[in-house]
Write a protein that holds these residues in place. Structure first.
Motif, PDB file in Angstrom:
ATOM      1  N   SER A 293       3.606  19.524  -0.683  1.00  0.00           N
ATOM      2  CA  SER A 293       3.934  20.626  -1.587  1.00  0.00           C
ATOM      3  C   SER A 293       4.902  20.158  -2.668  1.00  0.00           C
ATOM      4  N   GLY A 294       4.972  20.946  -3.740  1.00  0.00           N
ATOM      5  CA  GLY A 294       5.910  20.659  -4.812  1.00  0.00           C
ATOM      6  C   GLY A 294       5.456  19.596  -5.784  1.00  0.00           C
ATOM      7  N   ARG A 295       4.198  19.187  -5.722  1.00  0.00           N
ATOM      8  CA  ARG A 295       3.685  18.135  -6.593  1.00  0.00           C
ATOM      9  C   ARG A 295       2.981  18.730  -7.816  1.00  0.00           C
ATOM     10  N   SER A 296       2.838  17.903  -8.844  1.00  0.00           N
ATOM     11  CA  SER A 296       2.129  18.308 -10.058  1.00  0.00           C
ATOM     12  C   SER A 296       0.680  17.831  -9.979  1.00  0.00           C
ATOM     13  N   TRP A 297      -0.241  18.688 -10.421  1.00  0.00           N
ATOM     14  CA  TRP A 297      -1.671  18.416 -10.310  1.00  0.00           C
ATOM     15  C   TRP A 297      -2.337  18.501 -11.680  1.00  0.00           C
ATOM     16  N   LEU A 298      -3.341  17.658 -11.896  1.00  0.00           N
ATOM     17  CA  LEU A 298      -4.213  17.729 -13.059  1.00  0.00           C
ATOM     18  C   LEU A 298      -5.640  17.904 -12.568  1.00  0.00           C
TER      19      LEU A 298
ATOM     20  N   ALA B   3      -1.937  24.068  -1.691  1.00  0.00           N
ATOM     21  CA  ALA B   3      -1.071  22.892  -1.853  1.00  0.00           C
ATOM     22  C   ALA B   3       0.348  23.197  -2.314  1.00  0.00           C
ATOM     23  N   GLU B   4       0.662  24.450  -2.636  1.00  0.00           N
ATOM     24  CA  GLU B   4       1.998  24.811  -3.113  1.00  0.00           C
ATOM     25  C   GLU B   4       2.478  23.852  -4.214  1.00  0.00           C
ATOM     26  N   PRO B   5       1.734  23.772  -5.309  1.00  0.00           N
ATOM     27  CA  PRO B   5       2.084  22.809  -6.363  1.00  0.00           C
ATOM     28  C   PRO B   5       3.261  23.292  -7.205  1.00  0.00           C
ATOM     29  N   SER B   6       3.917  22.350  -7.889  1.00  0.00           N
ATOM     30  CA  SER B   6       4.942  22.732  -8.859  1.00  0.00           C
ATOM     31  C   SER B   6       4.296  23.213 -10.150  1.00  0.00           C
TER      32      SER B   6
ATOM     33  N   PHE C 279       1.261  13.017 -13.579  1.00  0.00           N
ATOM     34  CA  PHE C 279       0.834  13.903 -12.495  1.00  0.00           C
ATOM     35  C   PHE C 279       0.833  13.165 -11.165  1.00  0.00           C
ATOM     36  N   ASP C 280       1.224  13.897 -10.120  1.00  0.00           N
ATOM     37  CA  ASP C 280       1.212  13.333  -8.772  1.00  0.00           C
ATOM     38  C   ASP C 280      -0.189  13.291  -8.174  1.00  0.00           C
ATOM     39  N   ALA C 281      -1.042  14.214  -8.589  1.00  0.00           N
ATOM     40  CA  ALA C 281      -2.421  14.265  -8.097  1.00  0.00           C
ATOM     41  C   ALA C 281      -3.338  14.571  -9.275  1.00  0.00           C
ATOM     42  N   VAL C 282      -4.325  13.716  -9.480  1.00  0.00           N
ATOM     43  CA  VAL C 282      -5.325  13.912 -10.529  1.00  0.00           C
ATOM     44  C   VAL C 282      -6.671  14.065  -9.834  1.00  0.00           C
ATOM     45  N   VAL C 283      -7.299  15.217  -9.994  1.00  0.00           N
ATOM     46  CA  VAL C 283      -8.491  15.539  -9.220  1.00  0.00           C
ATOM     47  C   VAL C 283      -9.599  16.069 -10.121  1.00  0.00           C
ATOM     48  N   SER C 284     -10.817  16.017  -9.607  1.00  0.00           N
ATOM     49  CA  SER C 284     -11.968  16.523 -10.346  1.00  0.00           C
ATOM     50  C   SER C 284     -13.008  17.014  -9.357  1.00  0.00           C
ATOM     51  N   GLY C 285     -13.609  18.164  -9.645  1.00  0.00           N
ATOM     52  CA  GLY C 285     -14.585  18.747  -8.742  1.00  0.00           C
ATOM     53  C   GLY C 285     -15.940  18.973  -9.377  1.00  0.00           C
TER      54      GLY C 285
END
Length: 263
Positions: free
Chosen positions: A34-39, A56-59, A100-106
């Motif tokens: 939790s607390g992470r930044s996501w793209l 994920a409780e993102p920032s 970003f702490d997590a970079v994702v694509s769906g």
């Protein structure tokens, strides 16, 4: 053929019953603290962004997509103040390096003309030690709805075979995905299946979304004459596992690939 998706409503009618659930399973699989930044690259109608918020409780979450119709739908769907949506291309992301702490694509990577460049941009956007991950449908074997559709389509017209996403998107398999992530310089690369099932109340519930005209399969249906469309509908119906109450249950599998940007 209207191969690409641009309108949020049409996409949700066709893929909405799958996209939210597969996004939720993907976020749980990643287990980002939790607390992470996501793209969210290629955020579409906001299904993955919504799953990140819920799980994920993102920032903060930033969504990027080139289709204004998708972005309009996403902004209506996701109103959390931690989220910002931008118009942009996956091959040239409008974000700073390492932000970003997590970079994702769906469900997007196979539609990008230059997936290597898109993954390179995702790595650029990730902070050192950050995760870069994506998921795509297993069109060749694991997405039963589309497997039944294209088998029925090619049975009536062999010329439709090159349109089959199982043939067109060889990237959507474990080995090519792993190779793509490894060549991008990511460490600890893994590819895992994400599986679910969808229940259609009856055949009309399954067939009607194919009449929307957007995306590879509905786009193909839109090119057919009324007689050929009805014949395809009947072949598809006859091939499906219809239960005594008229419902149809189909499995779906996606491949999720993830890696870590080296520190």
């Amino acid at each position: 053929m209207a191969d690409l998706w641009t309108a949020g409503v049409a996409y949700e009618v066709y893929m909405g019953r799958w996209s939210a659930r597969i996004a939720d399973a993907f976020v749980r699989l990643l287990a980002v603290p939790s607390g992470r930044s996501w793209l969210d690259v290629g955020c579409g109608t906001g299904a993955l962004t919504a799953a990140v918020l819920a799980r994920a409780e993102p920032s903060r979450v930033t969504g990027v997509d080139p289709a204004e119709g998708f972005l309009a739908h996403a902004r209506t769907r996701v109103t959390d103040p931690r989220v910002t949506f931008y118009s942009g291309d996956a091959r040239s992301l409008p974000v700073p390096d390492g932000s970003f702490d997590a970079v994702v694509s769906g469900l997007m990577l196979n539609f990008v003309p230059e997936p290597e460049q898109a993954v390179s941009e995702c790595v650029r956007a990730a902070a050192p030690g950050g995760v870069v991950a994506a998921y795509v449908w297993d069109y060749a074997e694991g997405m039963a709805l589309l497997r039944h559709f294209w088998d029925a389509a090619t049975a009536g017209d062999p010329a439709a075979a090159p349109l089959d996403e199982g043939r067109r998107f060889p990237l959507c398999r474990p080995e090519p995905l792993s190779d793509l992530w490894t060549r991008a310089g990511l460490a600890a690369v893994t590819v895992r299946p994400v599986e679910l099932v969808a229940v259609f109340t009856d055949f009309a519930d399954l067939w009607t979304p194919f009449l929307g005209g957007q995306g590879p399969a509905p786009g193909h249906v839109a090119t057919l004459s009324a007689a050929d469309r009805d014949a395809l509908r009947d072949r598809l119906h006859d091939a499906l596992p219809v239960a005594a109450d008229g419902s149809i249950t189909l499995p779906a599998r996606a491949w999720a690939v993830s890696g870590v940007r080296p520190s």
